[in-house]
Design a protein around this motif. Structure first.
Motif, PDB file in Angstrom:
ATOM      1  N   VAL A 475     -15.002 -53.481   0.840  1.00 21.42           N
ATOM      2  CA  VAL A 475     -14.179 -52.916   1.241  1.00 21.42           C
ATOM      3  C   VAL A 475     -13.333 -54.069   1.690  1.00 21.42           C
ATOM      4  O   VAL A 475     -13.396 -55.024   2.513  1.00 21.42           O
ATOM      5  N   PRO A 476     -12.017 -55.013   0.679  1.00 18.49           N
ATOM      6  CA  PRO A 476     -11.436 -55.855   2.021  1.00 18.49           C
ATOM      7  C   PRO A 476     -10.673 -55.490   2.849  1.00 18.49           C
ATOM      8  O   PRO A 476      -9.867 -54.045   2.501  1.00 18.49           O
ATOM      9  N   LEU A 477     -10.791 -56.780   4.135  1.00 19.70           N
ATOM     10  CA  LEU A 477      -9.203 -55.786   5.058  1.00 19.70           C
ATOM     11  C   LEU A 477      -8.527 -57.085   5.006  1.00 19.70           C
ATOM     12  O   LEU A 477      -8.538 -58.217   5.340  1.00 19.70           O
ATOM     13  N   PHE A 478      -7.359 -57.113   5.236  1.00 19.60           N
ATOM     14  CA  PHE A 478      -5.684 -57.404   5.006  1.00 19.60           C
ATOM     15  C   PHE A 478      -4.822 -56.902   6.037  1.00 19.60           C
ATOM     16  O   PHE A 478      -5.205 -56.433   6.143  1.00 19.60           O
ATOM     17  N   GLU A 479      -5.066 -58.201   7.090  1.00 16.92           N
ATOM     18  CA  GLU A 479      -4.278 -57.798   8.494  1.00 16.92           C
ATOM     19  C   GLU A 479      -3.195 -58.942   8.392  1.00 16.92           C
ATOM     20  O   GLU A 479      -1.538 -57.699   9.077  1.00 16.92           O
ATOM     21  N   LEU A 484      -1.524 -59.723   3.936  1.00 20.12           N
ATOM     22  CA  LEU A 484      -0.797 -58.732   3.069  1.00 20.12           C
ATOM     23  C   LEU A 484       0.107 -59.355   1.668  1.00 20.12           C
ATOM     24  O   LEU A 484      -0.105 -58.899   0.735  1.00 20.12           O
ATOM     25  N   THR A 485       0.500 -60.013   2.056  1.00 17.89           N
ATOM     26  CA  THR A 485       1.399 -60.823   1.116  1.00 17.89           C
ATOM     27  C   THR A 485       0.412 -60.637  -0.311  1.00 17.89           C
ATOM     28  O   THR A 485       0.793 -61.363  -1.205  1.00 17.89           O
ATOM     29  N   ARG A 486      -0.894 -61.798   0.030  1.00 17.96           N
ATOM     30  CA  ARG A 486      -1.198 -61.787  -0.771  1.00 17.96           C
ATOM     31  C   ARG A 486      -2.214 -61.159  -1.323  1.00 17.96           C
ATOM     32  O   ARG A 486      -2.943 -61.335  -2.474  1.00 17.96           O
ATOM     33  N   ALA A 487      -2.889 -59.916  -0.755  1.00 16.60           N
ATOM     34  CA  ALA A 487      -3.616 -58.370  -0.984  1.00 16.60           C
ATOM     35  C   ALA A 487      -3.333 -58.237  -2.244  1.00 16.60           C
ATOM     36  O   ALA A 487      -4.368 -58.257  -3.454  1.00 16.60           O
ATOM     37  N   ALA A 488      -2.213 -58.126  -3.236  1.00 18.28           N
ATOM     38  CA  ALA A 488      -2.412 -57.811  -4.436  1.00 18.28           C
ATOM     39  C   ALA A 488      -3.309 -58.493  -5.341  1.00 18.28           C
ATOM     40  O   ALA A 488      -4.006 -58.266  -6.173  1.00 18.28           O
ATOM     41  N   ASP A 489      -2.594 -60.168  -5.438  1.00 18.54           N
ATOM     42  CA  ASP A 489      -3.141 -60.778  -6.309  1.00 18.54           C
ATOM     43  C   ASP A 489      -4.382 -61.061  -6.187  1.00 18.54           C
ATOM     44  O   ASP A 489      -5.330 -62.025  -6.867  1.00 18.54           O
ATOM     45  N   ILE A 533       2.689 -53.842   6.401  1.00 19.22           N
ATOM     46  CA  ILE A 533       2.224 -53.107   5.396  1.00 19.22           C
ATOM     47  C   ILE A 533       2.460 -52.055   4.180  1.00 19.22           C
ATOM     48  O   ILE A 533       1.809 -51.660   3.533  1.00 19.22           O
ATOM     49  N   TYR A 534       3.755 -51.476   4.758  1.00 17.14           N
ATOM     50  CA  TYR A 534       4.402 -50.717   3.139  1.00 17.14           C
ATOM     51  C   TYR A 534       4.398 -50.746   2.376  1.00 17.14           C
ATOM     52  O   TYR A 534       3.900 -50.727   1.183  1.00 17.14           O
ATOM     53  N   LYS A 535       5.165 -51.952   2.207  1.00 16.92           N
ATOM     54  CA  LYS A 535       5.154 -53.218   1.037  1.00 16.92           C
ATOM     55  C   LYS A 535       4.030 -53.672   0.855  1.00 16.92           C
ATOM     56  O   LYS A 535       3.645 -53.572  -1.069  1.00 16.92           O
ATOM     57  N   ALA A 536       2.178 -53.637   0.782  1.00 13.36           N
ATOM     58  CA  ALA A 536       1.711 -53.891   0.145  1.00 13.36           C
ATOM     59  C   ALA A 536       0.795 -52.727   0.004  1.00 13.36           C
ATOM     60  O   ALA A 536       0.590 -52.675  -0.743  1.00 13.36           O
ATOM     61  N   LYS A 537       1.083 -51.798   0.412  1.00 10.51           N
ATOM     62  CA  LYS A 537       1.223 -50.482  -0.104  1.00 10.51           C
ATOM     63  C   LYS A 537       0.985 -50.311  -1.173  1.00 10.51           C
ATOM     64  O   LYS A 537       0.737 -49.990  -2.563  1.00 10.51           O
ATOM     65  N   ILE A 538       2.983 -50.890  -1.140  1.00  9.00           N
ATOM     66  CA  ILE A 538       3.388 -50.274  -2.632  1.00  9.00           C
ATOM     67  C   ILE A 538       2.686 -50.753  -3.651  1.00  9.00           C
ATOM     68  O   ILE A 538       2.602 -51.156  -5.157  1.00  9.00           O
ATOM     69  N   GLU A 539       2.471 -52.495  -3.733  1.00 11.41           N
ATOM     70  CA  GLU A 539       2.129 -53.542  -4.371  1.00 11.41           C
ATOM     71  C   GLU A 539       0.501 -53.254  -4.834  1.00 11.41           C
ATOM     72  O   GLU A 539       0.347 -53.497  -5.704  1.00 11.41           O
ATOM     73  N   LEU A 540      -0.064 -52.724  -4.124  1.00 12.67           N
ATOM     74  CA  LEU A 540      -1.591 -53.047  -4.483  1.00 12.67           C
ATOM     75  C   LEU A 540      -1.831 -51.086  -5.551  1.00 12.67           C
ATOM     76  O   LEU A 540      -2.511 -51.130  -6.128  1.00 12.67           O
ATOM     77  N   LYS A 577       6.110 -41.472  -3.431  1.00 17.28           N
ATOM     78  CA  LYS A 577       5.544 -42.487  -5.586  1.00 17.28           C
ATOM     79  C   LYS A 577       5.185 -43.022  -5.110  1.00 17.28           C
ATOM     80  O   LYS A 577       3.973 -43.150  -6.145  1.00 17.28           O
ATOM     81  N   GLU A 578       5.579 -44.121  -4.496  1.00 19.61           N
ATOM     82  CA  GLU A 578       4.776 -45.571  -5.427  1.00 19.61           C
ATOM     83  C   GLU A 578       3.554 -45.715  -4.270  1.00 19.61           C
ATOM     84  O   GLU A 578       2.624 -47.304  -4.115  1.00 19.61           O
ATOM     85  N   ILE A 579       3.556 -44.914  -3.737  1.00 13.52           N
ATOM     86  CA  ILE A 579       2.508 -45.571  -2.814  1.00 13.52           C
ATOM     87  C   ILE A 579       0.639 -44.200  -3.243  1.00 13.52           C
ATOM     88  O   ILE A 579       1.035 -42.787  -2.569  1.00 13.52           O
ATOM     89  N   GLU A 580      -0.324 -44.996  -3.234  1.00  8.33           N
ATOM     90  CA  GLU A 580      -1.464 -43.554  -3.367  1.00  8.33           C
ATOM     91  C   GLU A 580      -2.066 -43.310  -2.005  1.00  8.33           C
ATOM     92  O   GLU A 580      -1.761 -43.619  -0.966  1.00  8.33           O
ATOM     93  N   ASN A 581      -1.902 -41.961  -2.435  1.00  8.09           N
ATOM     94  CA  ASN A 581      -2.172 -41.007  -1.017  1.00  8.09           C
ATOM     95  C   ASN A 581      -2.682 -39.850  -0.654  1.00  8.09           C
ATOM     96  O   ASN A 581      -2.658 -38.730  -0.638  1.00  8.09           O
ATOM     97  N   ASP A 582      -4.060 -39.928  -2.313  1.00 11.22           N
ATOM     98  CA  ASP A 582      -4.838 -38.620  -2.310  1.00 11.22           C
ATOM     99  C   ASP A 582      -5.933 -38.842  -0.812  1.00 11.22           C
ATOM    100  O   ASP A 582      -6.721 -38.143  -1.068  1.00 11.22           O
ATOM    101  N   HIS A 583      -6.784 -40.221  -0.208  1.00  7.68           N
ATOM    102  CA  HIS A 583      -6.951 -40.191   0.384  1.00  7.68           C
ATOM    103  C   HIS A 583      -7.082 -40.547   1.424  1.00  7.68           C
ATOM    104  O   HIS A 583      -5.795 -41.568   1.864  1.00  7.68           O
TER     105      HIS A 583
END
Length: 858
Positions: A475-479, A484-489, A533-540, A577-583
């Motif tokens: 589990v990577p932790l981006f903080e 957070l900007t680099r997380a998706a890459d 964090i919100y943007k990172a969630k969308i990108e991830l 809709k752009e953010i996973e929220n199943d868990h």
């Protein structure tokens, strides 16, 4: 002004009852309690008037003692101040208990988000009911208890609070009186610094007394409402645990301690089972179940009271025997008492032999150090370039072969390297004792590149683990804002790595990513942290969907808004809709645990709200929760303006000096509240990047300035108005649940601020201008937030919570004045060492009281 119905109930059920029960303190048979209780109202009023008149703490306290002929020596003054602190500490406990006892009548939230509301929607709608049932098949809420020191009640005091709650509910005055006597004799502080095991024992109280019962009750409620058979239960409420596993920046956590905590959790769970089983055994006395009941008696008793060194997971054996008992009851005994068997079976299916998943966490720098040690010491057999850490990221990824070798420990490793290698090996026997759910996650703090995760996987394969049986989730932790900007890459690099993709496939193609809030606030300010964090969630999310990975977000959120807390359930309900929220997975810590999950009523309410948030975002998502490109552009601009304002403050040479001079920051390191140091690199000079976010937020909150929860927000809103974007921002507030929650949480931070207490600082020759900068931004933010929310006062739309906050702030005002007074005294180098030590202790004691009263403190 006419009170709303909820305000009127709060007034009668909480404020009036608190005043009534508070008078019982005066009747306690303790020396000088009556004198203290008699003087405290005068002292409190004196403090209130002094603050209103913008007098300094020295002026307030000196003028008070000038009116008291009995307290003219330094020793007598200190004695009274200590007694006032002790008295107020216990008033805070009483207020907690009174407020919690009224929870059913008042509620602490204005949200209607309970599961019954959803089930009511499904009553005459079979299609919606089917949608809910299908959603529940792949949905869960995981609450991860951490030992972060944001609430300081020892376990004994927590138990008294719970007993007080029940006594107050029953209006049992004699018992309340006895419990207040117990409270008066019970110490509120630890004599020694707690160990990680001590912290685990403290938090295990909540597992045993609250979560064990509540998780089962909610699961049963859902099963009954949706007609789900117990044996087909899919676990909805999961628990995680960090004490003993979280070694990031905490040199006091080691593999031996981790093993002790895992053993403790297993033993406590079996004692819970055994207590329940004894109830079952008293009722099921029929023929045909004797052998199964004897088997269960042996399993529960032996694992409770005679634990062995290397226990095995016996969940399947327990389940088999319980199902056999059920079968006999159904076939031969008219299902008599079958509900009690079902209840125990449901708990076993939920908690297995592990109770809660013990997460392991370590910083990426330590993992790199461990990797470097192995490739240096075993260069001939591993074949990894000795200059591995100097390679480019692409070269590092190419150099990792994922070879399987069981490399023994040499005994020459540095402590942190040795611990890393030992805990990697230890996770295997922990899994054998409680299934892989007992310890299946390794969290990499400060994760900056894909190789951080790939190297950790390689460390497991060099420590006796095999690729085809590597039952571990990385589990990577981006903080930080940059991370957070680099997380998706980083994740794209992982998903496209054949070896890691193969590992993910074996793990159900599920990837958990942790996003930390606290350090991003300290790094970029409140608005930028939230938006990053919100943007990172969308990108991830987009990246995971591209690679068809089932993504789980694990949010590292503290209790206060400044650390990602506040109205958490509203945040999750507003995911577009752009953010996973199943868990839904989040950390809960300190006063958040005791205030939101400390009693059965509050725990059930808050867990239900999180479950409701996840369900409602799926079945009834609001169109405004998915932001348009224009709205994202507006948010980008607001966050950037706020960020620049916060950076300018951070870069002010007086920033840390101001905090060290006026707040009790240095005292946080000397009080026994946590096994974890206040800052990283403990022996070095204080740097902002080393200061832990909890200490950072706590220090500001003791000043009642709460900078991390609002600074920069006002400047960003003012800029929007000046640049013809006000209508866009107003539209965001009215349509986006995320943005509304962000602003409303900031209001909470500001409601807990009181710049009147520190107005005297404006005349300080060195820090006056700095204080004025803070105050000006507070006033700007307040003005624009009120305009945005179209209200006349902060938290006007949350009257009960507002009244609760204001009541608590009034209770602890004397502690704040005493703290600031004592802190100033400590600056006097000529002060007698004994007197100086007494003032230092006073500062520490007031920190306890203010934090405990704060409940989501900043």
């Amino acid at each position: 002004m006419k009170l709303s119905k909820k305000e009127a109930v709060f007034q009668s059920e909480v404020l009036t009852r608190f005043e009534l029960f508070k008078s019982l303190f005066l009747t306690l048979p303790f020396q000088q309690v009556k004198d203290t209780g008699t003087l405290l109202p005068f002292f409190s009023t004196h403090c209130e008037v002094g603050v209103e008149e913008h007098r300094s703490p020295e002026e307030i306290i000196d003028s008070f003692f000038a009116q008291q002929e009995s307290y003219q020596t330094e020793a007598s003054k200190l004695d009274l101040l200590f007694r006032i602190v002790q008295y107020v500490e216990r008033q805070v406990v009483l207020f907690d208990a009174v407020e919690d006892s009224a929870f059913q009548a008042v509620g602490r939230s204005d949200e209607a988000g309970l599961l019954s509301a959803i089930f009511k929607m499904t009553e005459n709608n079979p299609g919606l009911k089917k949608t809910v049932v299908n959603k529940l098949k792949d949905f869960s809420v995981r609450l991860v208890l951490t030992a972060h020191p944001t609430q300081f009640y020892p376990g004994a005091v927590l138990a008294i609070i719970n007993d007080l709650i029940e006594a107050i509910k029953a209006n049992d005055i004699p018992n309340i009186h006895l419990l207040l006597q117990q409270l008066g004799k019970t110490p509120f502080i630890n004599k020694n610094q707690p160990t990680p095991l001590d912290e685990a024992i403290s938090l295990a109280w909540f597992l045993e007394n609250v979560f064990y019962k509540v998780a089962s009750e909610i699961q049963s409620f859902i099963d009954d409402e949706l007609d789900i058979d117990t044996e087909h239960v899919k676990q909805l409420i999961e628990l995680g645990f960090w004490p003993g596993g979280d070694r990031d920046g905490n040199p006091n956590v080691n593999a031996e301690g981790t093993k002790k905590v895992a053993t403790l959790l297993r033993t406590i769970l079996f004692r819970c089972y055994y207590r329940d089983f004894r109830v079952v055994k008293r009722r099921i006395t029929f023929r045909g179940v004797e052998q199964y009941m004897d088997n269960l008696q042996d399993i529960f008793y032996e694992n409770s009271f005679n634990p062995v060194a290397h226990p095995k997971d016996v969940t399947a054996e327990i389940v088999t025997n319980l199902k056999a008992v059920k079968k006999v009851l159904k076939e031969d005994h008219n299902s008599l008492f079958i509900d009690s068997v079902d209840d125990l079976l449901r708990k076993v299916l939920t908690f297995g032999c592990f109770f809660t998943t013990l997460d392991i966490r370590q910083d990426s720098s330590i993992l790199r150090q461990t990797y470097e040690f192995l490739i240096t010491e075993h260069a001939a057999t591993l074949g990894v370039p000795l200059n591995f850490l100097d390679l480019s990221e692409a070269q590092k990824v190419a150099a990792i072969t994922f070879s399987e070798q069981d490399i023994p420990l040499l005994g020459t490793e540095e402590a942190l390297v040795k611990d890393t290698l030992e805990v990697i090996r230890l996770m295997k026997p922990i899994q054998l004792a409680g299934s892989e759910r007992a310890a299946q996650r390794f969290i990499i703090s400060n994760c900056q590149q894909a190789s951080d995760i790939l190297c950790l996987r390689q460390l497991f394969l060099w420590s006796g683990w095999n690729k085809d049986a590597l039952t571990i989730d990385f589990v990577p932790l981006f903080e930080t804002v940059d991370d957070l900007t680099r997380a998706a890459d980083v994740m794209k690099s992982l998903y496209s790595n054949a070896a890691y993709a193969s590992h993910l496939q074996m793990r159900g193609n599920k990837q958990t990513i942790m996003l930390g809030f606290s350090d991003s606030t300290k790094d970029g300010g409140y608005l930028m942290a939230n938006w990053s964090i919100y943007k990172a969630k969308i990108e991830l999310t987009a990246m995971a969907r591209e690679y068809k990975v089932d993504l789980v977000f694990f949010d590292g959120r503290g209790g206060p808004p400044a650390r990602g807390g506040g109205k958490t359930q509203r945040f999750y309900a507003s995911m577009g809709k752009e953010i996973e929220n199943d868990h839904i997975q989040l950390t809960i810590q300190g006063q958040t645990i005791s205030s939101q999950y400390g009693s059965l009523d509050t725990a059930r309410n808050n867990i239900e709200q999180l479950l409701h948030a996840g369900l409602i975002s799926h079945i009834n998502q609001k169109p405004g929760d998915t932001l348009t490109d224009h709205q994202k552009h507006v948010m980008d601009q607001l966050a950037e303006i706020s960020h620049q304002k916060f950076l300018a403050l951070r870069q002010d040479p007086l920033f840390l000096k101001y905090l060290e001079t006026f707040s009790p920051l240095k005292s946080l390191g000397s009080i026994n509240i946590s096994s974890r140091p206040v800052k990283r690199n403990a022996g070095k000079e204080l740097r902002l990047e080393d200061l832990r976010a909890i200490s950072f937020v706590t220090a500001w909150s003791q000043l009642k300035q709460n900078i991390p929860g609002f600074f920069g927000v006002g400047s960003a809103l003012k800029w929007a108005e000046q640049n013809n974007l006000w209508k866009d921002v107003l539209n965001l507030y009215k349509t986006s649940g995320m943005f509304q929650t962000l602003i409303d949480n900031s209001m909470m931070s500001m409601t807990k601020s009181n710049f009147d207490i520190t107005t005297y600082m404006k005349d300080d020759p060195e820090f006056g201008a700095f204080w004025l900068t803070l105050y000006t931004e507070y006033e700007t933010t307040k003005r624009y937030i009120l305009k945005l929310s179209e209200t006349a006062k902060l938290m006007e739309n949350y009257p009960v919570e507002r009244e609760s906050i204001l009541a608590r702030e009034k209770i602890v005002l004397p502690l704040l004045i005493i703290q600031h007074y004592s802190n100033k005294k400590l600056k006097n180098e000529a002060l007698d060492p004994k007197i100086k030590d007494a003032f230092a202790k006073l500062v520490a004691r007031t920190i306890f009281g203010v934090v405990n009263a704060g409940r989501n403190l900043a």
